[in-house]
Design a protein around this motif. Structure first.
Motif, PDB file in Angstrom:
ATOM      1  N   THR A   1      31.476  35.556  44.176  1.00 14.80           N
ATOM      2  CA  THR A   1      31.560  35.485  42.730  1.00 14.80           C
ATOM      3  C   THR A   1      30.905  36.717  42.105  1.00 14.80           C
ATOM      4  N   MET A   2      30.904  36.781  40.811  1.00 19.26           N
ATOM      5  CA  MET A   2      30.258  37.875  40.087  1.00 19.26           C
ATOM      6  C   MET A   2      28.779  37.530  39.920  1.00 19.26           C
ATOM      7  N   ALA A   3      27.921  38.507  40.169  1.00 23.84           N
ATOM      8  CA  ALA A   3      26.483  38.321  39.985  1.00 23.84           C
ATOM      9  C   ALA A   3      25.972  39.415  39.056  1.00 23.84           C
ATOM     10  N   TYR A   4      24.878  39.118  38.356  1.00 25.69           N
ATOM     11  CA  TYR A   4      24.322  40.038  37.364  1.00 25.69           C
ATOM     12  C   TYR A   4      22.814  40.142  37.535  1.00 25.69           C
TER      13      TYR A   4
ATOM     14  N   VAL B   1      19.960  37.282  36.605  1.00 25.43           N
ATOM     15  CA  VAL B   1      20.597  35.968  36.502  1.00 25.43           C
ATOM     16  C   VAL B   1      20.509  35.236  37.845  1.00 25.43           C
ATOM     17  N   PRO B   2      19.961  33.995  37.858  1.00 25.11           N
ATOM     18  CA  PRO B   2      19.911  33.216  39.096  1.00 25.11           C
ATOM     19  C   PRO B   2      21.319  32.948  39.646  1.00 25.11           C
ATOM     20  N   CYS B   3      21.434  32.911  40.971  1.00 24.09           N
ATOM     21  CA  CYS B   3      22.722  32.688  41.626  1.00 24.09           C
ATOM     22  C   CYS B   3      22.520  31.741  42.811  1.00 24.09           C
TER      23      CYS B   3
ATOM     24  N   TYR C   1      32.293  47.510  43.121  1.00 22.64           N
ATOM     25  CA  TYR C   1      31.020  47.355  42.418  1.00 22.64           C
ATOM     26  C   TYR C   1      30.488  45.953  42.659  1.00 22.64           C
ATOM     27  N   GLY C   2      29.157  45.831  42.678  1.00 20.30           N
ATOM     28  CA  GLY C   2      28.547  44.521  42.894  1.00 20.30           C
ATOM     29  C   GLY C   2      27.105  44.526  42.449  1.00 20.30           C
ATOM     30  N   CYS C   3      26.391  43.475  42.851  1.00 22.49           N
ATOM     31  CA  CYS C   3      24.990  43.300  42.462  1.00 22.49           C
ATOM     32  C   CYS C   3      24.186  42.864  43.687  1.00 22.49           C
TER      33      CYS C   3
ATOM     34  N   GLY D   1      24.217  42.036  49.157  1.00 27.00           N
ATOM     35  CA  GLY D   1      25.073  42.354  48.026  1.00 27.00           C
ATOM     36  C   GLY D   1      26.063  41.239  47.741  1.00 27.00           C
ATOM     37  N   MET D   2      26.434  41.094  46.487  1.00 29.15           N
ATOM     38  CA  MET D   2      27.453  40.128  46.076  1.00 29.15           C
ATOM     39  C   MET D   2      28.570  40.897  45.387  1.00 29.15           C
ATOM     40  N   CYS D   3      29.807  40.715  45.883  1.00 26.54           N
ATOM     41  CA  CYS D   3      30.983  41.344  45.286  1.00 26.54           C
ATOM     42  C   CYS D   3      32.084  40.300  45.155  1.00 26.54           C
ATOM     43  N   ILE D   4      32.952  40.504  44.180  1.00 29.03           N
ATOM     44  CA  ILE D   4      34.122  39.636  44.086  1.00 29.03           C
ATOM     45  C   ILE D   4      35.185  40.149  45.057  1.00 29.03           C
TER      46      ILE D   4
END
Length: 109
Positions: A11-14, A17-19, A57-59, A44-47
């Motif tokens: 999913t998208m992460a920012y 922001v808790p995930c 790009y990711g977070c 890392g988290m990427c869609i």
């Protein structure tokens, strides 16, 4: 942490922001276990991307806590830290990895 960074394709992460995540796939169970054992506690988290496998790009997520269950599943409490750009896509033991460079935000006065 910018070479062979484990990438969770979900999913998208920012940043900030808790995930919360429910981990049940064997490749991601291995990935989370390695993140904890190495002490980085980050991944890392990427869609998903239909062509490349995952987005450019990711977070970065930092693991705050993991609750492991007897059947191998886990619930991961993570929080977004920094955004990044993928330089090179790769794989390791069934999960995605990437060489990344962090994105620096311009400070606003």
């Amino acid at each position: 942490l910018n070479k062979n960074v484990p990438i969770f394709v979900c999913t998208m992460a920012y940043p900030t922001v808790p995930c919360p995540l429910h981990i049940f796939e064997p490749c991601y169970r291995l990935m989370i276990r390695r993140c904890m054992e190495t002490g980085t506690k980050q991944f890392g988290m990427c869609i998903s991307d239909p062509v490349k496998g995952f987005a450019d790009y990711g977070c970065i997520l930092e693991i705050r806590n993991v609750e492991f269950f007897a059947d191998g599943r886990s619930v991961v409490d993570s929080i977004g830290k920094r955004r990044f750009k993928v330089i090179q896509h790769s794989q390791r033991d069934g999960y995605n990895t990437a060489d990344i460079e962090y994105i620096e935000d311009q400070k606003v006065d």
